[in-house]
Scaffold this motif. Structure first.
Motif, PDB file in Angstrom:
ATOM      1  N   PHE A 197       1.021  -1.259   0.099  1.00  0.00           N
ATOM      2  CA  PHE A 197      -0.009  -0.007  -0.044  1.00  0.00           C
ATOM      3  C   PHE A 197       0.905   0.865   0.048  1.00  0.00           C
ATOM      4  O   PHE A 197       0.805   2.647  -1.012  1.00  0.00           O
ATOM      5  N   LEU A 198       1.705   1.036   0.537  1.00  0.00           N
ATOM      6  CA  LEU A 198       2.730   2.567   0.974  1.00  0.00           C
ATOM      7  C   LEU A 198       3.493   2.559  -0.467  1.00  0.00           C
ATOM      8  O   LEU A 198       3.778   3.747  -0.909  1.00  0.00           O
ATOM      9  N   ILE A 199       4.343   1.968  -1.171  1.00  0.00           N
ATOM     10  CA  ILE A 199       4.693   1.696  -2.301  1.00  0.00           C
ATOM     11  C   ILE A 199       3.803   2.291  -3.187  1.00  0.00           C
ATOM     12  O   ILE A 199       4.095   2.910  -4.071  1.00  0.00           O
ATOM     13  N   ALA A 200       2.225   2.308  -3.261  1.00  0.00           N
ATOM     14  CA  ALA A 200       1.104   2.613  -4.271  1.00  0.00           C
ATOM     15  C   ALA A 200       1.037   3.535  -4.093  1.00  0.00           C
ATOM     16  O   ALA A 200       1.431   4.183  -4.843  1.00  0.00           O
ATOM     17  N   VAL A 201       1.549   4.181  -2.574  1.00  0.00           N
ATOM     18  CA  VAL A 201       0.630   5.528  -2.750  1.00  0.00           C
ATOM     19  C   VAL A 201       2.038   7.044  -3.387  1.00  0.00           C
ATOM     20  O   VAL A 201       2.089   7.237  -3.921  1.00  0.00           O
ATOM     21  N   MET A 202       3.062   5.836  -3.226  1.00  0.00           N
ATOM     22  CA  MET A 202       4.480   6.733  -3.319  1.00  0.00           C
ATOM     23  C   MET A 202       4.697   6.588  -4.866  1.00  0.00           C
ATOM     24  O   MET A 202       5.087   7.596  -5.299  1.00  0.00           O
ATOM     25  N   LEU A 203       3.952   5.396  -5.337  1.00  0.00           N
ATOM     26  CA  LEU A 203       3.904   5.654  -6.930  1.00  0.00           C
ATOM     27  C   LEU A 203       3.496   6.367  -7.646  1.00  0.00           C
ATOM     28  O   LEU A 203       3.259   6.853  -8.875  1.00  0.00           O
ATOM     29  N   MET A 204       2.004   6.441  -6.880  1.00  0.00           N
ATOM     30  CA  MET A 204       1.317   7.581  -7.501  1.00  0.00           C
ATOM     31  C   MET A 204       2.000   9.608  -7.248  1.00  0.00           C
ATOM     32  O   MET A 204       1.451   9.982  -8.666  1.00  0.00           O
ATOM     33  N   PHE A 205       2.366   9.019  -6.227  1.00  0.00           N
ATOM     34  CA  PHE A 205       2.946  10.632  -6.246  1.00  0.00           C
ATOM     35  C   PHE A 205       3.693  10.875  -7.395  1.00  0.00           C
ATOM     36  O   PHE A 205       4.535  12.174  -8.570  1.00  0.00           O
ATOM     37  N   PHE A 206       5.740   9.468  -7.693  1.00  0.00           N
ATOM     38  CA  PHE A 206       5.722   9.943  -8.974  1.00  0.00           C
ATOM     39  C   PHE A 206       4.850  10.567 -10.001  1.00  0.00           C
ATOM     40  O   PHE A 206       5.728  10.659 -10.483  1.00  0.00           O
ATOM     41  N   MET A 207       4.382   9.114 -10.228  1.00  0.00           N
ATOM     42  CA  MET A 207       3.578   9.831 -11.442  1.00  0.00           C
ATOM     43  C   MET A 207       3.005  11.211 -11.680  1.00  0.00           C
ATOM     44  O   MET A 207       2.601  11.467 -12.318  1.00  0.00           O
ATOM     45  N   GLN A 208       1.993  11.150 -10.327  1.00  0.00           N
ATOM     46  CA  GLN A 208       1.726  12.731 -10.725  1.00  0.00           C
ATOM     47  C   GLN A 208       3.044  13.818 -11.148  1.00  0.00           C
ATOM     48  O   GLN A 208       2.532  14.640 -11.787  1.00  0.00           O
ATOM     49  N   TYR A 209       3.763  13.550 -10.433  1.00  0.00           N
ATOM     50  CA  TYR A 209       5.497  14.546 -10.597  1.00  0.00           C
ATOM     51  C   TYR A 209       5.234  14.590 -11.744  1.00  0.00           C
ATOM     52  O   TYR A 209       5.760  15.681 -12.528  1.00  0.00           O
ATOM     53  N   LEU A 210       5.435  13.649 -12.457  1.00  0.00           N
ATOM     54  CA  LEU A 210       6.104  13.274 -14.209  1.00  0.00           C
ATOM     55  C   LEU A 210       4.245  13.640 -14.972  1.00  0.00           C
ATOM     56  O   LEU A 210       5.460  13.937 -15.666  1.00  0.00           O
ATOM     57  N   GLY A 211       3.192  14.275 -14.325  1.00  0.00           N
ATOM     58  CA  GLY A 211       2.639  13.838 -15.163  1.00  0.00           C
ATOM     59  C   GLY A 211       1.929  13.539 -15.860  1.00  0.00           C
ATOM     60  O   GLY A 211       1.085  13.609 -16.861  1.00  0.00           O
ATOM     61  N   ILE A 212       1.432  12.356 -15.386  1.00  0.00           N
ATOM     62  CA  ILE A 212       1.154  10.831 -15.583  1.00  0.00           C
ATOM     63  C   ILE A 212       0.360  10.138 -15.067  1.00  0.00           C
ATOM     64  O   ILE A 212      -0.285   8.748 -14.877  1.00  0.00           O
TER      65      ILE A 212
END
Length: 187
Positions: A35-50
């Motif tokens: 769950f924590l990794i998934a949340v972090m990946l959502m932040f990465f994706m948002q940061y990259l605009g995807i």
């Protein structure tokens, strides 16, 4: 205290007992970590605009995602590729280094130790226990089956997965007192 012992480990004079972590605690720790990794990946994706757009259906959402991925620079694509590992180290690196635990394991009161109940060396732990899992998962065609076999080995008598066997580690419940040798540190 020995530099090799996870925080919270104390010598015990209790006799007998098996301090191997239960399936439930290990599973819940895994769920917390994913769950924590998934949340972090959502932040990465948002940061990259995807981040997922406001597409009306799955087909247009997929087309929009493909368009956004194609527009990324090479360095952004590299960041996206390694974002799961970066997230892993940001979330769990400190605890693994100091206590042999991920966030989920810390919450559940369990820890990774060597077969003689010592905190494993950080680089060996990463290389043998975690890198082996990542590599297994990337094998074309059979990667998923390898990861499934890895996890299913937990149902052996000693409750050790393939990655535990490779790294010569086990996962213990810190609340269970057991007899120890002078150099062992268990709860």
């Amino acid at each position: 205290m020995n530099d090799q012992q996870p925080e919270g480990f104390q010598p015990s004079s209790a006799t007998g007992g098996d301090n191997t972590a239960s399936y439930n605690k290990r599973f819940l720790a895994f769920v917390i970590d994913v769950f924590l990794i998934a949340v972090m990946l959502m932040f990465f994706m948002q940061y990259l605009g995807i981040d997922p757009g406001q597409a009306a259906d799955m087909q247009s959402a997929q087309a929009e995602l493909i368009k956004k991925l194609a527009a990324l620079s090479d360095s952004q694509k590299m960041l996206l590729t390694f974002s799961p590992m970066i997230s892993f180290f940001l979330l769990h690196g400190y605890l693994l280094y100091h206590q042999g635990q991920t966030v989920g394991k810390k919450v559940m009161g369990i820890a990774i130790v060597t077969l003689d109940n010592q905190k494993p060396a950080f680089m060996a732990l990463i290389a043998q226990r975690y890198f082996s899992q990542w590599i297994m998962g990337m094998v074309p065609v059979i990667g998923v089956a390898l990861r499934l076999a890895d996890v299913l080995l937990i149902f052996r008598r000693d409750k050790r997965c393939l990655h535990d066997l490779i790294a010569r580690t086990k996962v213990i419940d810190l609340s269970v007192k057991v007899a120890v040798t002078p150099n062992s540190f268990v709860a």
